[in-house]
Design a protein around this motif. Structure first.
Motif, PDB file in Angstrom:
ATOM      1  N   GLN A  53      37.411  44.683  39.950  1.00  0.00           N
ATOM      2  CA  GLN A  53      38.086  43.626  40.711  1.00  0.00           C
ATOM      3  C   GLN A  53      37.194  42.405  40.887  1.00  0.00           C
ATOM      4  N   ILE A  54      37.815  41.227  40.793  1.00  0.00           N
ATOM      5  CA  ILE A  54      37.110  39.969  41.030  1.00  0.00           C
ATOM      6  C   ILE A  54      37.825  39.187  42.122  1.00  0.00           C
ATOM      7  N   LEU A  55      37.082  38.268  42.729  1.00  0.00           N
ATOM      8  CA  LEU A  55      37.636  37.336  43.703  1.00  0.00           C
ATOM      9  C   LEU A  55      37.385  35.921  43.202  1.00  0.00           C
ATOM     10  N   GLY A  56      37.985  34.954  43.871  1.00  0.00           N
ATOM     11  CA  GLY A  56      37.747  33.565  43.505  1.00  0.00           C
ATOM     12  C   GLY A  56      36.308  33.150  43.703  1.00  0.00           C
ATOM     13  N   CYS A  57      35.586  33.874  44.586  1.00  0.00           N
ATOM     14  CA  CYS A  57      34.192  33.533  44.880  1.00  0.00           C
ATOM     15  C   CYS A  57      33.222  34.641  44.483  1.00  0.00           C
ATOM     16  N   ASN A  58      33.715  35.708  43.866  1.00  0.00           N
ATOM     17  CA  ASN A  58      32.852  36.849  43.561  1.00  0.00           C
ATOM     18  C   ASN A  58      33.286  37.494  42.245  1.00  0.00           C
ATOM     19  N   ILE A  59      32.474  37.308  41.210  1.00  0.00           N
ATOM     20  CA  ILE A  59      32.761  37.933  39.914  1.00  0.00           C
ATOM     21  C   ILE A  59      31.626  38.879  39.516  1.00  0.00           C
ATOM     22  N   ASN A  60      30.919  39.415  40.508  1.00  0.00           N
ATOM     23  CA  ASN A  60      29.753  40.256  40.230  1.00  0.00           C
ATOM     24  C   ASN A  60      30.091  41.497  39.413  1.00  0.00           C
ATOM     25  N   SER A  61      31.331  41.972  39.508  1.00  0.00           N
ATOM     26  CA  SER A  61      31.718  43.158  38.736  1.00  0.00           C
ATOM     27  C   SER A  61      31.725  42.878  37.232  1.00  0.00           C
ATOM     28  N   LEU A  62      31.649  41.599  36.850  1.00  0.00           N
ATOM     29  CA  LEU A  62      31.645  41.229  35.431  1.00  0.00           C
ATOM     30  C   LEU A  62      30.239  40.992  34.884  1.00  0.00           C
ATOM     31  N   LEU A  63      29.253  40.936  35.769  1.00  0.00           N
ATOM     32  CA  LEU A  63      27.944  40.405  35.378  1.00  0.00           C
ATOM     33  C   LEU A  63      26.858  41.456  35.194  1.00  0.00           C
ATOM     34  N   PHE A  64      27.200  42.737  35.223  1.00  0.00           N
ATOM     35  CA  PHE A  64      26.167  43.781  35.239  1.00  0.00           C
ATOM     36  C   PHE A  64      25.619  44.128  33.854  1.00  0.00           C
ATOM     37  N   ASP A  65      26.354  43.796  32.775  1.00  0.00           N
ATOM     38  CA  ASP A  65      25.926  44.186  31.425  1.00  0.00           C
ATOM     39  C   ASP A  65      25.561  42.946  30.614  1.00  0.00           C
ATOM     40  N   SER A  66      24.276  42.753  30.382  1.00  0.00           N
ATOM     41  CA  SER A  66      23.816  41.556  29.668  1.00  0.00           C
ATOM     42  C   SER A  66      24.211  41.575  28.188  1.00  0.00           C
ATOM     43  N   LYS A  67      24.532  42.764  27.649  1.00  0.00           N
ATOM     44  CA  LYS A  67      24.852  42.879  26.224  1.00  0.00           C
ATOM     45  C   LYS A  67      26.326  42.628  25.913  1.00  0.00           C
ATOM     46  N   THR A  68      27.148  42.513  26.929  1.00  0.00           N
ATOM     47  CA  THR A  68      28.574  42.308  26.679  1.00  0.00           C
ATOM     48  C   THR A  68      28.801  40.991  25.942  1.00  0.00           C
ATOM     49  N   GLN A  69      29.720  41.003  24.984  1.00  0.00           N
ATOM     50  CA  GLN A  69      29.974  39.815  24.165  1.00  0.00           C
ATOM     51  C   GLN A  69      31.102  38.948  24.711  1.00  0.00           C
ATOM     52  N   LEU A  70      31.950  39.539  25.545  1.00  0.00           N
ATOM     53  CA  LEU A  70      33.154  38.831  25.991  1.00  0.00           C
ATOM     54  C   LEU A  70      33.614  39.367  27.343  1.00  0.00           C
ATOM     55  N   LEU A  71      34.055  38.462  28.213  1.00  0.00           N
ATOM     56  CA  LEU A  71      34.698  38.851  29.470  1.00  0.00           C
ATOM     57  C   LEU A  71      36.204  38.689  29.296  1.00  0.00           C
ATOM     58  N   VAL A  72      36.940  39.757  29.578  1.00  0.00           N
ATOM     59  CA  VAL A  72      38.400  39.743  29.460  1.00  0.00           C
ATOM     60  C   VAL A  72      38.982  39.845  30.865  1.00  0.00           C
ATOM     61  N   LEU A  73      39.669  38.784  31.302  1.00  0.00           N
ATOM     62  CA  LEU A  73      40.170  38.725  32.671  1.00  0.00           C
ATOM     63  C   LEU A  73      41.690  38.771  32.715  1.00  0.00           C
ATOM     64  N   PHE A  74      42.203  39.577  33.639  1.00  0.00           N
ATOM     65  CA  PHE A  74      43.639  39.671  33.883  1.00  0.00           C
ATOM     66  C   PHE A  74      43.907  39.002  35.232  1.00  0.00           C
ATOM     67  N   SER A  75      44.508  37.820  35.172  1.00  0.00           N
ATOM     68  CA  SER A  75      44.706  37.033  36.389  1.00  0.00           C
ATOM     69  C   SER A  75      45.815  36.018  36.164  1.00  0.00           C
ATOM     70  N   ASP A  76      46.217  35.360  37.248  1.00  0.00           N
ATOM     71  CA  ASP A  76      47.213  34.291  37.155  1.00  0.00           C
ATOM     72  C   ASP A  76      46.491  32.962  36.976  1.00  0.00           C
ATOM     73  N   GLY A  77      46.870  32.198  35.980  1.00  0.00           N
ATOM     74  CA  GLY A  77      46.259  30.890  35.794  1.00  0.00           C
ATOM     75  C   GLY A  77      44.784  30.991  35.446  1.00  0.00           C
ATOM     76  N   GLN A  78      44.074  29.871  35.594  1.00  0.00           N
ATOM     77  CA  GLN A  78      42.684  29.789  35.139  1.00  0.00           C
ATOM     78  C   GLN A  78      41.660  29.710  36.270  1.00  0.00           C
TER      79      GLN A  78
END
Length: 333
Positions: free
Chosen positions: A166-191
């Motif tokens: 899960q991410i928030l508008g002010c917190n995307i830490n759940s996406l940042l733990f793996d330095s080797k990841t090539q792409l972030l895939v987000l499921f959300s409304d709008g940008q």
């Protein structure tokens, strides 16, 4: 957006059980702007299930999971606050978060996953991190399983009280733990969330619309970083600072505000503390300081700094402006 909103499922049964569990007689409802057209029907449905309960609706804008109406609840002597559309990020004795999720079919999910796989194959990507807003959380594990069947490494992180991925508008830490990841895939409304992720992570980001099976590449706003550095350089010349304290339950940060005030004064400069529920730029037009510092939501500085007549910094930025931290250490959050 209208189609997406019509697909939102509100868990009224969960709300009813929470009212009964609390033995509540007065209930205050907090609801996002996008659901306000359904508030009267929601109250009518709740009233049928909880006949002896008086319902009130907080009409002020709801800015997120950190924006709790417990002060208002106290004023009307409410026993319970039903907060719709977000999930818990702070401890609260009176507020209950009511699940609101999208109704998305298995076929729609599979169609979107096919599009994601096509994109990954085209761009030769095999290691990704997925995440999304609370409305999409029920589908994240299924999406992960479908992608892993195609030999794609799928990472899902966790932060604090938030759900996995899960991410928030002010917190995307759940996406940042793996330095080797090539792409972030987000499921959300709008940008809104995806642009923030692209800016902060410095990774390639795609935003996926599960309902319409659409994928969009999101580019970071490179100009924003330059503008923030320019604001820091302006603040280096400031002799007086207005330090802003938001009184919203989840943004209240008085200890940090006082710490910043002492830091400013230790440099021989003046500092003043300002409190408010809404920290809008027009409220500060007559304030005679050279620079403002927000200790509230980080998105205030990132999204609205252009509306302020004087520089407004976040906590890290003012530390750089005062020489406590080096510019090389700068990050947006």
């Amino acid at each position: 957006m209208a189609e997406a909103t019509s697909r939102l499922k509100i868990d009224i049964e969960f709300a009813k059980k929470e009212i009964q569990k609390a033995n509540a007689k007065r209930v205050l409802i907090q609801i996002p702007e996008g659901l306000k057209d359904r508030i009267t029907s929601m109250i009518s449905e709740l009233k049928e299930k909880c006949k002896d309960v008086e319902f009130f609706c907080a009409i002020d804008p709801l800015y997120g999971a950190c924006d709790l109406a417990e002060k208002e609840a106290g004023q009307i002597d409410a026993d319970l606050v039903l907060h719709f559309g977000h999930s818990q990020i702070i401890e609260s004795k009176k507020t209950v978060y009511v699940p609101v999720t999208y109704e998305i079919s298995k076929k729609e999910i599979e169609k979107s996953v096919e599009k994601i796989i096509e994109y990954l194959q085209k761009n030769k990507i095999s290691n990704i991190t997925i995440g999304g807003t609370i409305q999409y959380m029920p589908y994240l594990q299924k999406i992960r399983q479908l992608l892993e069947k195609e030999n794609i490494k799928v990472n899902v992180g966790k932060t604090g009280l938030l759900k996995d991925g899960q991410i928030l508008g002010c917190n995307i830490n759940s996406l940042l733990f793996d330095s080797k990841t090539q792409l972030l895939v987000l499921f959300s409304d709008g940008q809104f969330h995806a642009k923030f992720a692209a800016l902060v992570s410095k990774k390639k980001v795609i935003q996926v619309d599960l309902i319409n099976a659409k994928i969009e590449e999101i580019k970071p706003d490179e100009k924003l970083v330059k503008k923030r550095i320019a604001a820091i350089m302006q603040a280096e010349k400031a002799e007086s600072f207005g330090i802003l304290i938001c009184t919203k339950e989840g943004q209240f940060n008085i200890e940090k505000a006082i710490e910043i005030k002492k830091m400013v004064e230790s440099k021989g400069k003046k500092a003043y503390l300002f409190t408010g529920d809404l920290l809008l730029p027009e409220y500060f037009l007559g304030i005679n300081v050279d620079c403002f510092v927000s200790t509230a939501c980080p998105r205030i500085v990132l999204d609205e700094f252009g509306k302020w007549k004087k520089p407004i910094l976040n906590i890290e930025e003012v530390m750089i402006a005062l020489g406590v931290k080096k510019l090389e250490e700068y990050s947006l959050i």
